[in-house]
Design a protein around this motif. Structure first.
Motif, PDB file in Angstrom:
ATOM      1  N   ALA A 102      -6.553   2.957  -5.626  1.00 48.78           N
ATOM      2  CA  ALA A 102      -5.337   2.945  -4.808  1.00 48.78           C
ATOM      3  C   ALA A 102      -5.480   3.888  -3.618  1.00 48.78           C
ATOM      4  O   ALA A 102      -5.030   3.582  -2.503  1.00 48.78           O
ATOM      5  N   ASP A 131       0.522   1.394  -4.248  1.00 51.26           N
ATOM      6  CA  ASP A 131      -0.670   2.243  -4.257  1.00 51.26           C
ATOM      7  C   ASP A 131      -0.302   3.719  -4.220  1.00 51.26           C
ATOM      8  O   ASP A 131      -0.889   4.531  -4.944  1.00 51.26           O
ATOM      9  N   GLU A 151      -8.509  -2.046  -7.851  1.00 50.53           N
ATOM     10  CA  GLU A 151      -8.516  -2.359  -6.424  1.00 50.53           C
ATOM     11  C   GLU A 151      -8.208  -3.836  -6.201  1.00 50.53           C
ATOM     12  O   GLU A 151      -7.414  -4.193  -5.326  1.00 50.53           O
ATOM     13  N   GLN A 184      -4.502  -4.510  -7.038  1.00 51.55           N
ATOM     14  CA  GLN A 184      -3.604  -3.979  -6.014  1.00 51.55           C
ATOM     15  C   GLN A 184      -3.659  -4.826  -4.749  1.00 51.55           C
ATOM     16  O   GLN A 184      -2.633  -5.081  -4.112  1.00 51.55           O
ATOM     17  N   ARG A 221       0.825  -1.207   0.000  1.00 55.33           N
ATOM     18  CA  ARG A 221       0.000   0.000   0.000  1.00 55.33           C
ATOM     19  C   ARG A 221       0.861   1.260   0.000  1.00 55.33           C
ATOM     20  O   ARG A 221       0.519   2.263  -0.620  1.00 55.33           O
TER      21      ARG A 221
END
Length: 604
Positions: free
Chosen positions: A325, A142, A205, A208, A138
């Motif tokens: 993200a 992201d 989404e 990721q 993340r």
């Protein structure tokens, strides 16, 4: 329409998702506001660039008309004007891009700093439930998507809409019916692009999230490679990684497929209006209803108008990808942090540690600690022993404030101050912790010892290392105190890591010492060195030590046996042996059952 329970749940989930997206966007905007000067400069430059482009179209119309009329001097003057406009347009476009990008880049710097700082303030009980691999994903993958949007796409969101509005308005003034007929397919194309963009958000989404799970497996594999090879887990982990990789590939291909659908739409959008304008414009010229100069200017402005229409669908898809993200990053920063305020703790005559009817459970269910009460006097050493799951490590975690304790579940006091009221950082400044697998940070030995005190000098670090029985082995290393310890201290042995951790604790010089099985993973010879260092560290400090090896705690002031979250026996080593209870049984298992080996037969 009849609503079903499942339909209502889907609607609520979508509404919740939209609310989260809105909050995450507002959170992102809060960072942009701090650099609005550069953003405003970029927006002004974007307006200027759009005006210049439109003005250029007007000049082209004048130039063509005057050339047809044979007004050579006016043609030359108009050419000069076109060159001046172009010269002004170049810096306008430069500041349009640079201004927004600079503001966006600084906003992203602040966002990264905020996110990293926020993670550092998150409570341990939340972080323990998250895998570091997903957290890293993340903060890298992201955040990178958000960063690309800020520096690549955000400037275009200001320029292209302004350019389209200006050109479209001018085209309507030139020949409104020709504009409307030429751009007939545009609304359909934009609708399709937006519809595809919404799908891209969901797919991004999922992709990721899958990438985060891949990082989890990769990090677990690298971190536990010895165990992976010992248990022949390579195949199992590889298949899990391969499955996630295939899933990610499918999602990425689905994203590419939908982006590819947009391409022919954009091609049609780009070609058909121009072809139609040429055909219909030529017809109007033949009827004397349109001039050649107007047609050339019209085609120039139409191309400018189509440029935003070509890029806006791509911007929409990138925006939806970024929003997916952004939601994943926002899920972290919306988590509540530890309490930042509270009372201070002063070293006083009050007992350093006291539990008052403390009950605690990690999850809803049977409490791990049940009405636990005890007091530890100044400078005393108390050892906690007992079977795994008895609550020993939980006692240390609660003392550190890693898990909040509700007021109705008891009170923990440090030097008389309730943990319900005190500042967590203030609390931990009075604690030193040494665990079984002491964590070393990437960097040098000097750095790792120095973390015990932010203003420590090299002299202080060396003095602490000597007290921890670490100086001699450090000086035998090629680079001494500047030796790199590797990831998690992997370039050092377990005993060396423990002595560095002890040196760090000595340097911190906290009045309360918490030891969680600090020698259980060491061989006998190394254990003796570490125990000597611990004896130095424990001197004149209030100490709680968790031990499975009873040889390390025979000289403790008191030994408490814990079972089911309660203290069932308490006393010195001699007293507990005389009682013939649980401690005596454990002692006989470890020492009497295997006298020949000279070591514990059973590890508890």
């Amino acid at each position: 329409m009849v609503w079903k329970r499942g339909d209502n749940g889907v609607v609520m989930q979508k509404q919740k998702g939209m609310l989260t997206l809105w909050k995450s966007v507002m959170w992102l905007i809060s960072f942009v506001k701090s650099h609005k000067g550069w953003m405003i400069a970029g927006i002004i430059a974007a307006v200027a660039a759009a005006v210049i482009e439109i003005w250029t179209g007007n000049l082209i119309q004048q130039l063509t008309t005057k050339a047809e009329q044979g007004e050579s001097q006016l043609v030359v003057n108009t050419v000069y004007m076109v060159l001046i406009v172009i010269a002004v347009g170049v810096p306008a476009k430069y500041f349009m891009v640079y201004g927004v990008e600079k503001g966006g880049a600084r906003a992203m710097r602040d966002l990264r700093n905020y996110t990293m700082h926020h993670i550092g303030q998150l409570p341990i009980h939340y972080l323990e439930k998250q895998h570091s691999g997903d957290m890293v994903s993340r903060l890298t993958n992201d955040v990178q998507l958000i960063n690309q949007f800020m520096i690549r796409d955000l400037p275009q969101w200001f320029y292209h809409p302004l350019l389209f509005i200006g050109c479209f308005s001018y085209l309507l003034w030139i020949r409104w019916e020709l504009v409307l007929l030429s751009l007939l397919l545009v609304p359909i194309s934009l609708f399709v692009a937006q519809w595809i963009g919404k799908q891209l958000q969901q797919l991004t989404e999922e992709a990721q999230a899958s990438t985060g799970q891949m990082n989890v497996i990769l990090q677990d594999t690298l971190g536990g490679m010895a165990l992976v090879k010992s248990y022949l887990l390579q195949g199992l982990l590889f298949r899990s990684y391969q499955s996630l990789l295939q899933f990610t590939l499918q999602k990425r291909l689905a994203v590419s497929k939908r982006e590819a659908i947009v391409t022919p739409i954009l091609f049609t959008l780009m070609i058909s209006p121009v072809v139609f304008a040429v055909l219909y414009g030529s017809y109007l010229i033949s009827k004397g209803l349109f001039s050649t100069g107007e047609l050339i200017a019209f085609l120039y402005l139409l191309n400018l108008c189509l440029e935003p229409l070509q890029n806006i669908p791509t911007l929409i898809t990138h925006t939806f990808e970024m929003s997916g993200a952004l939601k994943r990053v926002y899920e972290i920063v919306k988590q509540p942090v530890e309490r930042q305020e509270g009372s201070t703790i002063s070293i006083s005559a009050a007992p350093p540690v006291a539990f008052e009817q403390v009950s605690f459970a990690y999850d809803k269910g049977t409490p791990l600690l049940q009405d636990l009460s005890f007091t530890i006097d100044q400078g005393k050493t108390v050892a906690l022993v007992g079977a795994s799951g008895g609550g020993k490590s939980t006692v240390i975690k609660l003392i550190c404030g890693f898990y909040p304790l509700a007021a109705e579940h008891g009170t923990i006091r440090i030097f008389g101050e309730s943990l319900h009221d005190c500042n967590p950082e203030e609390l931990r400044s009075h604690l030193s912790v040494v665990t079984q697998d002491s964590y070393l940070f990437s960097g040098t030995i000097s750095d790792n010892i120095g973390y015990g005190h932010p203003h420590a000098t090299l002299h202080d670090i060396i003095a602490s290392a000597k007290l921890a029985n670490a100086h001699s082995f450090i000086m035998e290393l090629a680079e001494g105190y500047q030796t790199d310890v590797g990831e998690r201290g992997g370039l050092l042995s377990g005993g060396q890591r423990q002595r560095i951790a002890i040196a760090r604790a000595i340097l911190k010089d906290a009045p309360i010492l918490l030891l969680d099985e600090p020698t259980s993973a060491l061989d006998t010879e190394t254990e003796m060195l570490v125990q000597e260092a611990l004896n130095v560290l424990m001197k004149d400090r209030t100490t709680i030590v968790i031990a499975h090896r009873l040889s390390t705690i025979q000289h403790a002031d008191e030994i408490w046996v814990m079972e089911n979250g309660q203290i069932v026996e308490a006393g010195s080593h001699t007293q507990l042996l005389e009682q013939g209870g649980t401690y005596a049984r454990l002692y006989h298992q470890q020492f009497v059952a295997a006298p020949a080996e000279g070591k514990e037969a059973v590890s508890i």
